[in-house]
Structure formats: structure tokens, C-alpha cells
Write an enzyme that holds these catalytic residues in place. Structure first.
Site, PDB file in Angstrom:
ATOM      1  N   HIS A   1      53.067  -0.305   5.608  1.00  0.00           N
ATOM      2  CA  HIS A   1      53.638   0.983   5.179  1.00  0.00           C
ATOM      3  C   HIS A   1      54.580   0.699   4.007  1.00  0.00           C
ATOM      4  O   HIS A   1      55.778   0.460   4.186  1.00  0.00           O
ATOM      5  CB  HIS A   1      54.375   1.651   6.335  1.00  0.00           C
ATOM      6  CG  HIS A   1      53.479   2.001   7.481  1.00  0.00           C
ATOM      7  ND1 HIS A   1      52.480   2.950   7.382  1.00  0.00           N
ATOM      8  CD2 HIS A   1      53.406   1.528   8.753  1.00  0.00           C
ATOM      9  CE1 HIS A   1      51.841   3.052   8.534  1.00  0.00           C
ATOM     10  NE2 HIS A   1      52.380   2.191   9.381  1.00  0.00           N
TER      11      HIS A   1
ATOM     12  N   THR B   1      46.410  -3.220   8.887  1.00  0.00           N
ATOM     13  CA  THR B   1      45.996  -2.271   9.916  1.00  0.00           C
ATOM     14  C   THR B   1      46.379  -0.822   9.630  1.00  0.00           C
ATOM     15  O   THR B   1      45.802   0.081  10.232  1.00  0.00           O
ATOM     16  CB  THR B   1      46.600  -2.678  11.265  1.00  0.00           C
ATOM     17  OG1 THR B   1      48.034  -2.732  11.147  1.00  0.00           O
ATOM     18  CG2 THR B   1      46.072  -4.034  11.715  1.00  0.00           C
ATOM     19  N   GLU B   2      47.341  -0.583   8.720  1.00  0.00           N
ATOM     20  CA  GLU B   2      47.833   0.795   8.560  1.00  0.00           C
ATOM     21  C   GLU B   2      48.344   1.042   7.142  1.00  0.00           C
ATOM     22  O   GLU B   2      49.437   1.585   6.956  1.00  0.00           O
ATOM     23  CB  GLU B   2      48.963   1.080   9.560  1.00  0.00           C
ATOM     24  CG  GLU B   2      48.617   0.825  11.016  1.00  0.00           C
ATOM     25  CD  GLU B   2      49.780   1.113  11.963  1.00  0.00           C
ATOM     26  OE1 GLU B   2      50.719   1.839  11.571  1.00  0.00           O
ATOM     27  OE2 GLU B   2      49.753   0.609  13.101  1.00  0.00           O
ATOM     28  N   ILE B   3      47.603   0.680   6.127  1.00  0.00           N
ATOM     29  CA  ILE B   3      48.123   0.748   4.758  1.00  0.00           C
ATOM     30  C   ILE B   3      48.344   2.187   4.315  1.00  0.00           C
ATOM     31  O   ILE B   3      47.474   3.048   4.433  1.00  0.00           O
ATOM     32  CB  ILE B   3      47.172   0.055   3.772  1.00  0.00           C
ATOM     33  CG1 ILE B   3      47.200  -1.465   3.969  1.00  0.00           C
ATOM     34  CG2 ILE B   3      47.534   0.397   2.330  1.00  0.00           C
ATOM     35  CD1 ILE B   3      46.249  -2.212   3.060  1.00  0.00           C
TER      36      ILE B   3
END
Length: 559
Positions: free
Chosen positions: A409, A435-437
Site C-alpha cells: 500500500h 499481495t495488495e498493491i
């Protein structure tokens, strides 16, 4: 982060001191421009030689006894002064650090350009009994005449900090991009040669060869939410682009069991049916989340055996139902920042979670997942060495931990720091996934797009990265931080970036004629292909795959 006035005075004094001592360091770009992925996460008896022979640093190397630099204060330590650093140049920094006066401490390397403030460029968990490796980097927003790299002891405990084998290596943006492309060529592509012959084995010269990639080997995907159910336009948009997915909230404990014993799997079941029908791999996110605020309300009141029973039931109900369905599971989310279960069930709680999850679904790859490891070095809870130490602790305790999750993030990304952190994590030999860009919504849409492209290019080109997931599940009200499209699936600038990169990182179509040796060669991205060969009104079609490998892949076709 602002530097206290005392710190700036100290830095200013170091500048004068080093100038007086003749330690002038002038920035220059080396001609070859090749990046060194070397990194170390084990503490060593002696420092290794400096990377790049020190780069533009002229002292502080272990081969020079006078190069060791030591501070007596342990707060702001003398290190290196450099002149004429350039805007947009990629600077990678490394050195070795050892303490005296404390067994261990978190040490931060900071850059103070023109005495205008300091920024974190690297961190290390240093010790007194051995040398610890520091690796980081930075890019400046504007050129500077004089900058100081110094070391800050996080807890300000009095100690000596000794630095050796210092290195500061500059790369132009063209050199950095060149190295990305070289790594992509070696790791994400492979050369193939198509040999065409007749039934007697004679070479067929001038045959028309066409190859088209049908699937990609490297997983690039996005989060999805229940908003994709029944929305055929959104579903088609997704599968046209991505070969991997993760559910945003639908598998989290508060979603699947909002009240004790009230299990709700209907929504994730439907989402799983969608990705299964489209041959999309899917990550399981997550079994537990250490953040108390993300813990189901009814679980917060449990203690002792009641809590232990509840967590075991959670694992069994989830993993048994979806055994073999999810390629990955984030077993315990954000353990470096929160400790709800560890505090109530003991320090070995996470190891037990991994063990039970492995037994319940032995084919799933089990991950630790964390934020602010790759995004910054200003978070003392999630430095790269802290993450490495936790991963090693879990594995030494018997946890079957097989993957490293980096949420990603980002605010403004520091690309040289990002690569350095990946280098250190790669020493563990585990698959690394973003995993969560996403990019913070404090930036405008165009700036988000610029930063997203920087992050995705760096992630895709690093040899230790095994997959990239965006955190862009679409809702009518928007997305968590960053959307790729509006609700009508019209691309935003970030969506244009993703589409352009996805097209760049695939072999859309290649073709030509066989040469005098009856062969046609091409370099293609890893994945599955359809091969069509035509000659004298005859056509044959077959399939082949390009898997990782250094050797040329040879495919024989008989006409």
C-alpha cells in the site's frame, strides 16, 4: 519526517569535519550500470567487501583499516558526505554495521540533503557480536550540493556504532530500466526454435510459422468483491486481463462467522465458482487477522480454552470446506503490527495456526502477510530485518511457512529501497508475492498512475518475485484506495497503465518463415502457446509451453 534541530547541527558539524579531513565524495555514474542483487540477512564475523567497490564512496571499506567509522553517541553517527547528487538518479546504498554498548538495536540510515531534513534510506537490526548488512537506497526530488548519510539509533540508547564497507552506487533511469529489461528477458521469457521437416526428415524451408500465446505463466491479478457476482461486464473485464484473484473481505472471519456458529459461505462459494469457471488461480485471504479491530466482536470476549477452541474450529471449517481450492492462504495477517491472538494464546499461537492449517490443506502454500515492509523504512514495527527475523522464528519453531506476502500500500514509492528490500527477503529462498498493491488516494489520478507503473515494473522485474496482486476490488462507491476503472468499467489512468503493461508482458503474436535450416526462432513470455505451421496448402496446429529455463526450447513439427 522532520529532523530535530540538534540533529541538523550534528549533521552540519560532520560536514565540516569531513571536509576538513579531505573526505570529499563527488557523485558520478559508472559506465556499466549493472545492479548487484547481493544481500545478507545473517550476522557475520567480518564485513564482506563493499558492493561496487564502494561506488562513489572513497572510504569506509573493510579492506582499509582507517575506513571504519565509529560514533560515541549512538544517536547521530558520522558516516558519509557526498556532493552533487542528481535529481531522478537511482542511488543504492549498502554497508555493514556493528554495535558496542548494547546487545542489539534497530539502526536507521538516513540521508540529510543540504541540511534540509532527513529521510530514511535503510534500516538494520544490528548486534554487538557480529556485523549486520544494511541495504537500501533513494531518489532525490531535486539536486543537492552537499548531503550526509548518517545513522540513527531508534531508542537513543548510548552505544558505539561502527560502519564498514560503505557503498553508494548511482544509476541513471536508463540504466535502471535496462537492468529491469535484462532481468525480464532472463526470468520472464525464453527463446524457442520451431523446426519444420517433412515425413522423410528433410528440412522445410519457407514454411509459414505463427505462434500465439494463450495463457501467461506469471500471475498478475487483483482483489475482487461480491460486486463481481452477477455483473457479466465486470467479470469479462476481469478475465480479459487477470489470471489471479483474491477476495477482498469475503473470507475474513468477520464475514464468514459474524456470530458464533453462524457460518456464511454462500458469497465466497459463488465467487469461487466464478474464478474456477474462468481458470483463474485464487489466493485465500485470510484465516486470521491479528488486528483486534478486525476480529469478530464475539471472539474478542473469548479467553483461554474457549478462544483456542474457536480458532481451531475456524481453521477446520474454512480449510476443510475449501481444501485444495485456494493456492495460497494468508494464515495470520499483519503479525508485526498487531498481536490479538499472540497475547491471549501465547507466543506460539501463530506456529500452531500454521501447523493446523498445513494439516487441513497440505497442498496450499502458507504465507505470512504484512504491510510497510516494502513501502517504507520509517515504520519500526515492520523493517525488512524484523520481517526476516519473524519468518525465521516461525520456521525454526516448526511452522510450515512457504511464502512471503508484501501488501504494497504505497504512498510515493522509493524504488531503489524497494529493490534492496526484495534482495534481502530473497535470501530466505521463499516465493515473494505482492499481495495488495495500490497507491494512496491522496494523489491525483495521473500521479497514482505514474507511481503504479514504477511499482509494477520493479515488482515484475525482480527475480525473486513470483506474483503480483492489485488491491482494486471495484465498488459503486469506488475502491479501497485506487481503482482501475469507474463503475462503468471505463479506464482511469491507472487502468491504462495496467492494460499497457499487461500487453507489454505477453507475446501477442509472433511469426515468420523457416530459414535455410527449416527453423524459426523467437523470444516469448513464459506460458502456453498455439503453434500454426503452413506450407504448400497444408496446415498443422499444435500447442506447446514455455517454462522457466536458460536453454533454448526446441519444438519439432512434421508437415
Amino acid at each position: 519526517m522532520r529532523t530535530p534541530r540538534l540533529a541538523l547541527r550534528a549533521v552540519g558539524f560532520l560536514v565540516l569535519l569531513m571536509l576538513h579531513c579531505g573526505s570529499e565524495l563527488v557523485a558520478a555514474v559508472p559506465p556499466d550500470g549493472w545492479y548487484d542483487y547481493s544481500a545478507y540477512t545473517d550476522c557475520r564475523g567480518q564485513p564482506e567487501p563493499a558492493l561496487y567497490n564502494g561506488g562513489i564512496l572513497k572510504f569506509g571499506n573493510s579492506g582499509d583499516p582507517d575506513g571504519y567509522r565509529t560514533t560515541e553517541t549512538g544517536v547521530f553517527s558520522p558516516a558519509f558526505v557526498v556532493y552533487n547528487l542528481n535529481k531522478t538518479t537511482m542511488y543504492t546504498f549498502s554497508c555493514w554495521v556493528k554495535l558496542e554498548g548494547a546487545n542489539a538495536a534497530l539502526i536507521t540510515a538516513r540521508l540529510a540533503p543540504d541540511n534540509s531534513g532527513a529521510r530514511c534510506i535503510a534500516t538494520v537490526l544490528a548486534r554487538s557480536d557480529c556485523w549486520a548488512f544494511v541495504k537500501g537506497g533513494f531518489v532525490l526530488d531535486w539536486p543537492t550540493q552537499t548531503s550526509v548519510i548518517f545513522f540513527q539509533n531508534a531508542d537513543k540508547t548510548p552505544m558505539k556504532i561502527t560502519v564498514a564497507s560503505g557503498s553508494l552506487q548511482p544509476f541513471t533511469t536508463d540504466q535502471w530500466a535496462m537492468h529491469q529489461q535484462d532481468t525480464i528477458r532472463k526470468r520472464r521469457k525464453r527463446v524457442a526454435t520451431i523446426h519444420v521437416a517433412d515425413p522423410q526428415g528433410a528440412r522445410v524451408v519457407g514454411a509459414s510459422v505463427s505462434v500465439q500465446q494463450t495463457t501467461k505463466d506469471f500471475p498478475i491479478g487483483s482483489a475482487i468483491a461480491n460486486t463481481i457476482l452477477g455483473n457479466q461486464a465486470y467479470q469479462q473485464w476481469f478475465v480479459d486481463r487477470f489470471n489471479a484473484a483474491v477476495f477482498e473481505d469475503e473470507l475474513k472471519w468477520y464475514s464468514t462467522e459474524p456470530m458464533s456458529g453462524l457460518l456464511r459461505f454462500d458469497v465466497p462459494d459463488q465467487m469461487l465458482a466464478f474464478v474456477r469457471s474462468r481458470r483463474v488461480m485464487v489466493r485465500g485471504h485470510n484465516i486470521f487477522w491479528e488486528n483486534q479491530d478486525a476480529t469478530p466482536r464475539w471472539v474478542k470476549n473469548l479467553t483461554g480454552d474457549d478462544l483456542r477452541s474457536a480458532v481451531n474450529t475456524r481453521i477446520q471449517s474454512l480449510m476443510t470446506r475449501y481444501r485444495g481450492e485456494f493456492a495460497h492462504w494468508d494464515v495470520n495477517n499483519e503479525m508485526l503490527h498487531y498481536s490479538f491472538y499472540e497475547q491471549r494464546l501465547g507466543p506460539n499461537a501463530s506456529m500452531e495456526f500454521f501447523s493446523v492449517a498445513q494439516d487441513a490443506d497440505p497442498l496450499a502454500t502458507l504465507f505470512m502477510n504484512e504491510y510497510n515492509v516494502i513501502e517504507t523504512c520509517d515504520d519500526p514495527f515492520s523493517t525488512v530485518d524484523t520481517y526476516v527475523a519473524k519468518l525465521k522464528e516461525l520456521r525454526s519453531g516448526g511452522a510450515i511457512l512457504e511464502g512471503i506476502g508484501l501488501e504494497g500500500h504505497f504512498s510515493k514509492p522509493n524504488i531503489p529501497l524497494m529493490r534492496a528490500i526484495l534482495d534481502k527477503l530473497a535470501t530466505l529462498g521463499l516465493p515473494i508475492w505482492f499481495t495488495e498493491i495500490d497507491i494512496s488516494n491522496k494523489f491525483d489520478a495521473q500521479t497514482q498512475a505514474v507511481y503504479l507503473e514504477q511499482v509494477m515494473r520493479e515488482a515484475y522485474s525482480h527475480p525473486a518475485v513470483s506474483g503480483v496482486m492489485l488491491w482494486t476490488a471495484l465498488h459503486q462507491s469506488g475502491c479501497y484506495q485506487m481503482c482501475l476503472t469507474d463503475w462503468n468499467l471505463k479506464n482511469l489512468p491507472t487502468g491504462d497503465v495496467v492494460d499497457r503493461l499487461l500487453n507489454e508482458w505477453r507475446t501477442l503474436q509472433a511469426g515468420g518463415q523457416t530459414d535455410a535450416h527449416g527453423a524459426y526462432s523467437f523470444s516469448g513470455y513464459l506460458g502456453e502457446y498455439v503453434l500454426t505451421v503452413s506450407y504448400n496448402n497444408r496446415t498443422t496446429q499444435s500447442t506447446f509451453s514455455l517454462s522457466p529455463g536458460d536453454e533454448t526450447r526446441h519444438i519439432n513439427v512434421q508437415m
